[in-house]
Design an enzyme around this catalytic site. Sequence first.
Site, PDB file in Angstrom:
ATOM      1  N   GLN A   1     -49.179 -15.078  57.946  1.00 27.53           N
ATOM      2  CA  GLN A   1     -50.597 -15.363  57.764  1.00 27.53           C
ATOM      3  C   GLN A   1     -50.884 -15.895  56.362  1.00 27.53           C
ATOM      4  O   GLN A   1     -50.267 -15.467  55.391  1.00 27.53           O
ATOM      5  CB  GLN A   1     -51.425 -14.106  58.031  1.00 27.53           C
ATOM      6  CG  GLN A   1     -51.412 -13.698  59.479  1.00 27.53           C
ATOM      7  CD  GLN A   1     -52.381 -12.584  59.802  1.00 27.53           C
ATOM      8  OE1 GLN A   1     -52.365 -12.049  60.891  1.00 27.53           O
ATOM      9  NE2 GLN A   1     -53.238 -12.216  58.877  1.00 27.53           N
TER      10      GLN A   1
ATOM     11  N   ARG B   1     -51.538  -8.336  68.927  1.00 23.70           N
ATOM     12  CA  ARG B   1     -51.211  -7.771  67.612  1.00 23.70           C
ATOM     13  C   ARG B   1     -52.340  -8.043  66.624  1.00 23.70           C
ATOM     14  O   ARG B   1     -52.769  -7.152  65.878  1.00 23.70           O
ATOM     15  CB  ARG B   1     -49.896  -8.391  67.124  1.00 23.70           C
ATOM     16  CG  ARG B   1     -49.391  -7.926  65.752  1.00 23.70           C
ATOM     17  CD  ARG B   1     -48.085  -8.653  65.454  1.00 23.70           C
ATOM     18  NE  ARG B   1     -47.443  -8.221  64.211  1.00 23.70           N
ATOM     19  CZ  ARG B   1     -47.579  -8.816  63.032  1.00 23.70           C
ATOM     20  NH1 ARG B   1     -48.367  -9.886  62.929  1.00 23.70           N
ATOM     21  NH2 ARG B   1     -46.938  -8.367  61.965  1.00 23.70           N
TER      22      ARG B   1
ATOM     23  N   HIS C   1     -49.558  -4.063  56.874  1.00 24.48           N
ATOM     24  CA  HIS C   1     -48.314  -3.431  56.413  1.00 24.48           C
ATOM     25  C   HIS C   1     -48.574  -2.157  55.600  1.00 24.48           C
ATOM     26  O   HIS C   1     -47.966  -1.937  54.554  1.00 24.48           O
ATOM     27  CB  HIS C   1     -47.451  -4.438  55.635  1.00 24.48           C
ATOM     28  CG  HIS C   1     -47.016  -5.589  56.479  1.00 24.48           C
ATOM     29  ND1 HIS C   1     -46.072  -5.459  57.469  1.00 24.48           N
ATOM     30  CD2 HIS C   1     -47.443  -6.879  56.514  1.00 24.48           C
ATOM     31  CE1 HIS C   1     -45.912  -6.634  58.072  1.00 24.48           C
ATOM     32  NE2 HIS C   1     -46.746  -7.505  57.515  1.00 24.48           N
TER      33      HIS C   1
ATOM     34  N   SER D   1     -43.435 -11.415  58.018  1.00 24.40           N
ATOM     35  CA  SER D   1     -44.451 -10.715  58.809  1.00 24.40           C
ATOM     36  C   SER D   1     -44.589 -11.370  60.184  1.00 24.40           C
ATOM     37  O   SER D   1     -43.655 -11.337  60.974  1.00 24.40           O
ATOM     38  CB  SER D   1     -45.775 -10.689  58.038  1.00 24.40           C
ATOM     39  OG  SER D   1     -46.703  -9.829  58.651  1.00 24.40           O
ATOM     40  N   LEU D   2     -45.733 -11.976  60.485  1.00 25.63           N
ATOM     41  CA  LEU D   2     -45.905 -12.672  61.760  1.00 25.63           C
ATOM     42  C   LEU D   2     -44.755 -13.640  62.024  1.00 25.63           C
ATOM     43  O   LEU D   2     -44.326 -13.817  63.176  1.00 25.63           O
ATOM     44  CB  LEU D   2     -47.246 -13.408  61.732  1.00 25.63           C
ATOM     45  CG  LEU D   2     -47.674 -14.330  62.873  1.00 25.63           C
ATOM     46  CD1 LEU D   2     -47.120 -15.728  62.756  1.00 25.63           C
ATOM     47  CD2 LEU D   2     -47.347 -13.749  64.248  1.00 25.63           C
TER      48      LEU D   2
ATOM     49  N   GLN E   1     -42.636  -2.760  62.092  1.00 23.90           N
ATOM     50  CA  GLN E   1     -43.027  -3.744  61.084  1.00 23.90           C
ATOM     51  C   GLN E   1     -44.509  -3.675  60.740  1.00 23.90           C
ATOM     52  O   GLN E   1     -44.923  -3.961  59.611  1.00 23.90           O
ATOM     53  CB  GLN E   1     -42.669  -5.142  61.602  1.00 23.90           C
ATOM     54  CG  GLN E   1     -42.928  -6.281  60.657  1.00 23.90           C
ATOM     55  CD  GLN E   1     -43.415  -7.513  61.391  1.00 23.90           C
ATOM     56  OE1 GLN E   1     -44.379  -7.447  62.143  1.00 23.90           O
ATOM     57  NE2 GLN E   1     -42.732  -8.626  61.181  1.00 23.90           N
TER      58      GLN E   1
END
Length: 304
Positions: free
Chosen positions: A9, A114, A194, A89-90, A243
Site C-alpha cells: 500500500q 483483507r 501490522h 505486506s500486501l 502477517q
Amino acid sequence: MVAALFPGQGSQEVGMGKALYEGSRAAREALERAEAVLPGLLRLMWEGPEEELRLTANQQPALLAVGYAAFLAYREARGPQPGYAAGHSLGEWTAHVAAGTLSLEDGLRLVRKRGEYMQEAVPVGAGAMAAVLKLPAQAISELIAPIEGVEVANLNAPEQTVISGTAQGVARATEVLKAQRARVVPLPVSAPFHSSLMQPAQERLRRDLERVEFRPPLFPVYSNVLARPQSDPERIRELLLEQITQPVRWVETLQDLRERGVTAYLEFGSGRVLTGLVGRTLEGVEARALTTPQEIAEYLAQRG
C-alpha cells in the site's frame, strides 16, 4: 539470479496499469480477469478519484492486479523466471499469485476482504502509523518498548522503520524519538497496520483463507513474518494470516536474498518504492522498477 519484488500500500496512483493493458496481451487478459471479479476496478485504477483508490479495500486488489499484470508482461517478453519472489505486506499476496500459490481470482477476493477487515478493526482516527528515519531499528525498539500502544510495524531499510498503534501511543513515541534526534513522519493511512490492533481482522480473514486452495509455488516466496522463503502451501496459508499483526521484516528479506546469490531485484507493479529500499539496504546490486511494457523491453534488451 533475479528476484521479483511486489509493492504494498502507498504505491498506487491514478492511471496505474493502463500502459500494461494497452501494450501487453498477457497483462490485458489478467486485468480483464480482475475486472470480471471486481467490476469497476479498472475504471477506478485509471480514472480515480484518488481518494477512493486510496481506500484500503480498493488499493489492495488494485495493486495485486497491476503487480501480477506487470509480471505476466515480463514473462510474455521472455523475461527469465525469478529464483525467488518477495512482496512488501500486501505485495506478499501478489507474489503468491505470480508464483501460482493462489489463483488471481482467489487472491483478489481475499485481499478485498483483507482490506475491509483491516479498515473495520479499529475506528477511524483511533490508530496511527509513522515512519522513523535517521535512527537504527534496534534503538527504536528499545525506546518505544516502555510506551503502551505502539509497536514496530515495518523494518524497511537500515534507517527507515515504521511504528504503528493507537493514536496516543504513536504520538507519545514520536515525542520520545524526536528527543533522540530521529525524524518522524506521520503516514496518511486509515488504520494501524501490522500491529496487535489488527487481531480482529486476522480472526475474520482466517475463515476466508480456510475455504481457498493453496498450491506449491513455482518459485519460493518470502514470508514477511519470517524473512525466509516458503514453499509449503499450508505453512504459507498460516503465515499470510500471521502477517496482519506482525512486522514486515524487509531489511532481513533483502539481506537473505543477497546471501542466496540474487544480484537483480525487479519491482513489478506501480511505483518505485521497493527499488528505493533496495538501494538503501544493499550495495553493488541492480534494482529496477518494471511498470510498463517499454520499461520491460528496455531492461531485457540491456540484459541481452
